[in-house]
Scaffold this motif. Sequence first.
Motif, PDB file in Angstrom:
ATOM      1  N   UNK A  53     -74.302  60.130  14.285  1.00 32.80           N
ATOM      2  CA  UNK A  53     -73.277  60.569  15.402  1.00 32.80           C
ATOM      3  C   UNK A  53     -72.548  59.009  15.435  1.00 32.80           C
ATOM      4  N   UNK A  54     -71.388  59.020  15.728  1.00 35.99           N
ATOM      5  CA  UNK A  54     -71.343  57.090  15.982  1.00 35.99           C
ATOM      6  C   UNK A  54     -71.043  57.018  18.084  1.00 35.99           C
ATOM      7  N   UNK A  55     -71.223  58.462  18.562  1.00 35.22           N
ATOM      8  CA  UNK A  55     -71.425  57.977  20.051  1.00 35.22           C
ATOM      9  C   UNK A  55     -71.555  59.761  20.717  1.00 35.22           C
ATOM     10  N   UNK A  56     -71.277  59.696  22.180  1.00 33.23           N
ATOM     11  CA  UNK A  56     -71.380  60.865  22.364  1.00 33.23           C
ATOM     12  C   UNK A  56     -69.731  61.749  21.939  1.00 33.23           C
ATOM     13  N   UNK A  57     -69.085  61.386  21.974  1.00 32.48           N
ATOM     14  CA  UNK A  57     -67.979  61.968  21.059  1.00 32.48           C
ATOM     15  C   UNK A  57     -67.940  62.734  20.307  1.00 32.48           C
ATOM     16  N   UNK A  58     -68.736  62.651  19.376  1.00 35.04           N
ATOM     17  CA  UNK A  58     -68.913  63.646  17.901  1.00 35.04           C
ATOM     18  C   UNK A  58     -69.976  64.783  17.530  1.00 35.04           C
ATOM     19  N   UNK A  59     -70.503  64.738  19.710  1.00 32.48           N
ATOM     20  CA  UNK A  59     -71.410  65.832  19.462  1.00 32.48           C
ATOM     21  C   UNK A  59     -70.700  67.147  20.208  1.00 32.48           C
ATOM     22  N   UNK A  60     -70.742  68.203  19.810  1.00 30.78           N
ATOM     23  CA  UNK A  60     -69.875  68.941  20.504  1.00 30.78           C
ATOM     24  C   UNK A  60     -70.347  70.230  20.740  1.00 30.78           C
ATOM     25  N   UNK A  61     -70.103  70.774  22.451  1.00 27.66           N
ATOM     26  CA  UNK A  61     -70.735  71.675  23.153  1.00 27.66           C
ATOM     27  C   UNK A  61     -69.635  72.222  24.216  1.00 27.66           C
ATOM     28  N   UNK A  62     -70.371  73.449  24.292  1.00 25.46           N
ATOM     29  CA  UNK A  62     -69.703  73.623  25.928  1.00 25.46           C
ATOM     30  C   UNK A  62     -69.826  73.036  26.810  1.00 25.46           C
ATOM     31  N   UNK A  63     -68.929  71.551  27.199  1.00 30.04           N
ATOM     32  CA  UNK A  63     -69.157  70.544  28.033  1.00 30.04           C
ATOM     33  C   UNK A  63     -68.296  69.572  27.078  1.00 30.04           C
ATOM     34  N   UNK A  64     -67.910  69.723  26.310  1.00 33.05           N
ATOM     35  CA  UNK A  64     -66.916  68.386  25.429  1.00 33.05           C
ATOM     36  C   UNK A  64     -67.023  69.187  24.177  1.00 33.05           C
ATOM     37  N   UNK A  65     -65.799  70.632  24.230  1.00 29.68           N
ATOM     38  CA  UNK A  65     -64.950  70.961  23.530  1.00 29.68           C
ATOM     39  C   UNK A  65     -64.629  70.855  21.887  1.00 29.68           C
ATOM     40  N   UNK A  66     -63.702  69.553  22.339  1.00 25.51           N
ATOM     41  CA  UNK A  66     -63.445  69.127  21.765  1.00 25.51           C
ATOM     42  C   UNK A  66     -63.303  67.807  20.792  1.00 25.51           C
ATOM     43  N   UNK A  67     -63.336  67.488  19.396  1.00 27.42           N
ATOM     44  CA  UNK A  67     -64.024  65.698  18.622  1.00 27.42           C
ATOM     45  C   UNK A  67     -63.279  65.874  17.144  1.00 27.42           C
ATOM     46  N   UNK A  68     -63.732  65.259  16.656  1.00 24.49           N
ATOM     47  CA  UNK A  68     -63.428  65.104  15.543  1.00 24.49           C
ATOM     48  C   UNK A  68     -62.010  64.711  15.822  1.00 24.49           C
ATOM     49  N   UNK A  69     -61.211  63.766  16.904  1.00 24.21           N
ATOM     50  CA  UNK A  69     -59.759  63.466  16.824  1.00 24.21           C
ATOM     51  C   UNK A  69     -59.124  64.990  17.267  1.00 24.21           C
ATOM     52  N   UNK A  70     -59.928  66.141  17.422  1.00 23.08           N
ATOM     53  CA  UNK A  70     -59.053  67.165  17.553  1.00 23.08           C
ATOM     54  C   UNK A  70     -59.459  68.112  16.888  1.00 23.08           C
ATOM     55  N   UNK A  71     -59.695  67.488  15.860  1.00 24.05           N
ATOM     56  CA  UNK A  71     -59.967  69.049  14.424  1.00 24.05           C
ATOM     57  C   UNK A  71     -60.766  69.406  14.768  1.00 24.05           C
ATOM     58  N   UNK A  72     -61.953  69.576  15.726  1.00 27.62           N
ATOM     59  CA  UNK A  72     -62.967  70.295  15.494  1.00 27.62           C
ATOM     60  C   UNK A  72     -62.911  70.171  17.208  1.00 27.62           C
ATOM     61  N   UNK A  73     -63.018  72.498  17.120  1.00 28.75           N
ATOM     62  CA  UNK A  73     -63.362  72.618  18.941  1.00 28.75           C
ATOM     63  C   UNK A  73     -63.904  73.872  19.324  1.00 28.75           C
ATOM     64  N   UNK A  74     -64.817  73.844  19.992  1.00 29.63           N
ATOM     65  CA  UNK A  74     -65.766  74.409  20.484  1.00 29.63           C
ATOM     66  C   UNK A  74     -65.108  76.007  21.275  1.00 29.63           C
ATOM     67  N   UNK A  75     -64.909  77.358  20.712  1.00 32.02           N
ATOM     68  CA  UNK A  75     -64.896  78.283  22.267  1.00 32.02           C
ATOM     69  C   UNK A  75     -65.441  78.047  23.407  1.00 32.02           C
ATOM     70  N   UNK A  76     -66.587  77.488  23.927  1.00 35.15           N
ATOM     71  CA  UNK A  76     -66.782  77.868  24.774  1.00 35.15           C
ATOM     72  C   UNK A  76     -68.393  78.482  25.001  1.00 35.15           C
ATOM     73  N   UNK A  77     -68.756  78.122  25.790  1.00 36.98           N
ATOM     74  CA  UNK A  77     -70.146  79.123  26.261  1.00 36.98           C
ATOM     75  C   UNK A  77     -70.104  80.921  26.562  1.00 36.98           C
ATOM     76  N   UNK A  78     -71.142  81.195  25.519  1.00 38.55           N
ATOM     77  CA  UNK A  78     -70.982  82.938  26.110  1.00 38.55           C
ATOM     78  C   UNK A  78     -72.518  82.709  26.555  1.00 38.55           C
TER      79      UNK A  78
END
Length: 193
Positions: A55-80
């Motif tokens: 990854x280039x940095x923490x912004x490229x790690x998408x998970x339930x506490x950081x649900x959006x990345x890639x300039x908004x192109x990747x969005x995680x639904x959140x934690x089940x």
Amino acid sequence: MVVSLAKGQKVDLTKTNPGLAKLIVGLGWDTNKYDGGHDFDLDSSVFLLEASNKVSGPQDFIFYNNTTGGNGSVVHSGDNLTGDGDGDDEQVTISIQDVPSNIQKITFTVTIHDAESRTQNFGMVSNAFIRVVNADTNEELIRYDLGEDFSIETAVVVGELYRHNGEWKFSAIGSGYQGGLAALCNDFGLQVG
């Protein structure tokens, strides 16, 4: 028609589906009978990797506490928190045409929250899968059922989307890790405690 993959198989995604713009990547799982007295919480995470497989940095790690990345192109639904019910337990929506050009791979992982302290592992998980759906038509394009070949692992790299000659492909990985999310983060270039 759904393409069902086995571990290690790769398939064209955009070449065989011209005009494909938005994907939903669904991840699901069930837990076997478990009576350890703790919740059993699995989490999906996404790593946006450059050509270096980092990854280039923490912004490229998408998970339930950081649900959006890639300039908004990747969005995680959140934690089940439970994984109960049929279908996808967690989803990631990807606008593939908007993924920044420096991102070469989008890697999907599943980890067990607090696995060590709760003495849980993927040997206690069944029916794990990843599927890729055309968000515009709701058509399932690719499915990979992981099978039951894990025991002591606490993290799994499930699959990845990757660029190849200007097109996107999907690879069924199914690779287990010990050391949970921290081990994955370290491998992908994030330093965690």
